[in-house]
Scaffold this motif. Structure first.
Motif, short mmCIF file in Angstrom:
data_model
loop_
_atom_site.label_atom_id
_atom_site.label_comp_id
_atom_site.label_asym_id
_atom_site.label_seq_id
_atom_site.Cartn_x
_atom_site.Cartn_y
_atom_site.Cartn_z
N ASN A 60 67.51 38.02 22.51
CA ASN A 60 69.04 37.36 22.89
C ASN A 60 68.08 36.92 24.25
O ASN A 60 67.93 38.07 25.12
CB ASN A 60 70.47 38.49 23.02
N GLN A 61 68.71 36.05 24.79
CA GLN A 61 68.57 35.28 26.07
C GLN A 61 69.31 35.32 26.82
O GLN A 61 69.52 34.44 28.19
CB GLN A 61 67.16 33.64 26.10
N SER A 62 70.59 34.55 26.39
CA SER A 62 71.77 34.82 27.22
C SER A 62 72.03 35.29 28.39
O SER A 62 73.20 35.58 29.24
CB SER A 62 73.24 34.87 26.27
N LEU A 63 71.64 36.87 28.66
CA LEU A 63 71.80 37.16 29.79
C LEU A 63 71.16 36.42 31.07
O LEU A 63 71.39 36.86 32.81
CB LEU A 63 71.04 38.75 29.37
N SER A 64 70.49 34.91 30.88
CA SER A 64 69.90 34.44 31.58
C SER A 64 70.63 33.34 32.33
O SER A 64 71.05 32.93 31.16
CB SER A 64 68.61 34.08 31.26
N LEU A 65 70.98 33.15 33.37
CA LEU A 65 72.20 31.94 33.87
C LEU A 65 71.58 31.22 33.18
O LEU A 65 71.82 29.80 33.15
CB LEU A 65 72.18 32.21 35.23
N THR A 66 70.09 31.34 33.48
CA THR A 66 69.31 30.06 33.37
C THR A 66 69.57 29.33 31.97
O THR A 66 70.19 28.49 31.04
CB THR A 66 68.05 29.49 33.67
N PHE A 67 69.89 30.36 30.59
CA PHE A 67 69.82 30.12 29.12
C PHE A 67 71.65 29.65 29.35
O PHE A 67 71.07 28.91 27.83
CB PHE A 67 68.74 31.09 28.19
N LYS A 68 71.99 30.60 29.93
CA LYS A 68 73.51 30.18 29.65
C LYS A 68 74.27 28.38 30.11
O LYS A 68 74.81 27.70 29.28
CB LYS A 68 74.30 30.66 30.25
N ASN A 69 73.17 28.33 31.11
CA ASN A 69 73.02 26.59 31.38
C ASN A 69 73.18 25.91 30.33
O ASN A 69 73.68 25.10 30.37
CB ASN A 69 72.58 26.25 32.82
N HIS A 70 71.80 25.99 29.59
CA HIS A 70 71.17 25.56 29.03
C HIS A 70 71.74 25.68 27.60
O HIS A 70 72.08 24.29 26.76
CB HIS A 70 69.24 26.20 28.75
N MET A 71 72.73 26.58 26.85
CA MET A 71 73.13 26.66 25.66
C MET A 71 74.55 25.58 26.31
O MET A 71 74.89 24.61 25.14
CB MET A 71 73.67 28.20 25.99
N SER A 72 75.45 26.08 27.02
CA SER A 72 75.94 24.18 28.02
C SER A 72 75.66 23.06 28.20
O SER A 72 76.12 22.35 27.04
CB SER A 72 76.50 24.97 28.89
N ASP A 73 74.25 22.80 27.94
CA ASP A 73 73.83 21.26 27.99
C ASP A 73 73.52 21.49 26.16
O ASP A 73 73.88 20.22 26.11
CB ASP A 73 71.88 21.36 28.64
#
Length: 258
Positions: A60-73
C-alpha cells in the motif's frame, strides 16, 4: 574490480515484513534477461513457489499524498475514456484504496479480487481468480500487478478466458525510467517483469491509448483482450532469442559502489 554482475541474491518480499525477530528471511536470486523480439525484461531465476501474496503483504502506497494524487489522476484518465456507469473489475486491488476512490466518485461500478485484502468492503472478494470464473465487466483494471506475474502473456490469456473480449487498463512501472534514473533499488524479486512502453504494447495487435504519468515513472495502456497476440508472443517467449543482462550495463554507477 569485477566487470560482470549477472545475478544477485535479495530478500524475496520486502513488502511482506517479518513478524518477529525469530522469523527467517527468505532470499531469492535475480538474473535478468531481455527478449530480443518483444523487449520483455524478466528475472529468469524467479521461483513463484516461494512468493506469497496473503494478508501479511503490504504494498500500500496510499498513505502518501503524492500517491493519492496519482490515483486521482488515474481516475481522471478512466473518466475520459470510459462511459459513465461502466462496470470495472480490478484484479489485484490490494487493500482496496483505488477501488474505494472509484466507489466514492460514483461515476462507475467497481468490484475487486485480491487474496491479500483484509478489509470489509463487500465489493472485494478475498481470493485469486480461478479458471472456472466467468465474469461480466466493461473494463478490467490491472494496476501494478503484471510486473509480479511470471509469463504475463499466459496471465492475459487467462483473463481473456474469464472476461472475454473486454477492454483492459494496465498500469506498470516503466523500465526506461528505472534505468535512466539509476533506480537500481527498483530491481526487486517481487518484480518478475520490467516493461518499456514498447514492450508493454507488444502484447496486443492494436491498442486504444498509451501514456506515461507519475513523473514518467509509471506507464499505462488501454487495449482490448481480443487483440492479444498470444500465439506469436508465446513463440517468442519460448524461443532462444534472449540476452542475459549485466547489471553494470544497466547501472554503470554501481561500479563505484561495489
Amino acid at each position: 574490480m569485477k566487470n560482470n554482475f549477472n545475478s544477485l541474491v535479495v530478500p524475496i518480499m520486502p513488502n511482506r515484513p517479518l513478524k518477529s525477530l525469530s522469523d527467517n528471511e527468505i532470499f531469492g536470486k535475480i538474473s535478468l534477461r531481455k527478449n530480443l523480439v518483444n523487449g520483455l525484461i524478466e528475472n529468469e531465476s524467479f521461483n513463484s513457489n516461494i512468493v506469497s501474496y496473503d494478508t501479511d503483504y503490504h504494498g500500500n502506497q496510499s498513505l502518501s499524498l503524492t500517491f493519492k494524487n496519482h490515483m486521482s489522476d488515474v481516475l481522471k484518465i478512466l473518466k475520459q475514456n470510459c462511459p459513465e456507469g461502466s462496470k470495472f473489475v480490478e484484479i489485484g486491488c490490494g487493500k482496496g484504496d483505488f477501488l474505494e476512490l472509484i466507489q466514492k466518485d460514483k461515476t462507475f461500478k467497481i468490484y475487486g479480487y485480491d487474496k491479500s485484502y483484509n478489509g470489509n468492503n463487500k465489493a472485494i472478494q478475498k481470493r485469486f481468480l480461478i479458471p472456472s470464473d466467468k465474469i461480466d465487466a466493461d473494463l478490467v483494471i490491472l494496476r501494478h500487478v503484471i510486473e509480479h506475474i511470471q509469463k504475463p502473456h499466459e496471465f492475459l490469456k487467462f483473463l481473456y478466458d474469464i472476461f472475454g473480449a473486454v477492454d483492459i487498463f494496465i498500469e506498470a512501472p516503466e523500465v526506461n525510467w528505472i534505468i535512466s534514473n539509476n533506480a537500481f533499488f527498483n530491481i526487486t524479486y517481487e518484480y518478475v517483469n520490467y516493461f518499456s512502453q514498447k514492450s508493454l504494447a507488444e502484447f496486443f495487435l492494436t491498442f486504444k491509448k498509451q501514456g506515461l504519468f507519475f513523473g514518467k515513472q509509471y506507464q499505462y495502456i488501454f487495449a482490448n483482450l481480443k487483440e492479444l497476440k498470444y500465439s506469436e508472443y508465446s513463440v517468442n517467449y519460448n524461443s532462444n532469442k534472449w540476452l542475459k543482462i549485466n547489471f553494470y550495463d544497466l547501472f554503470p554507477n554501481l561500479i563505484n559502489v561495489f
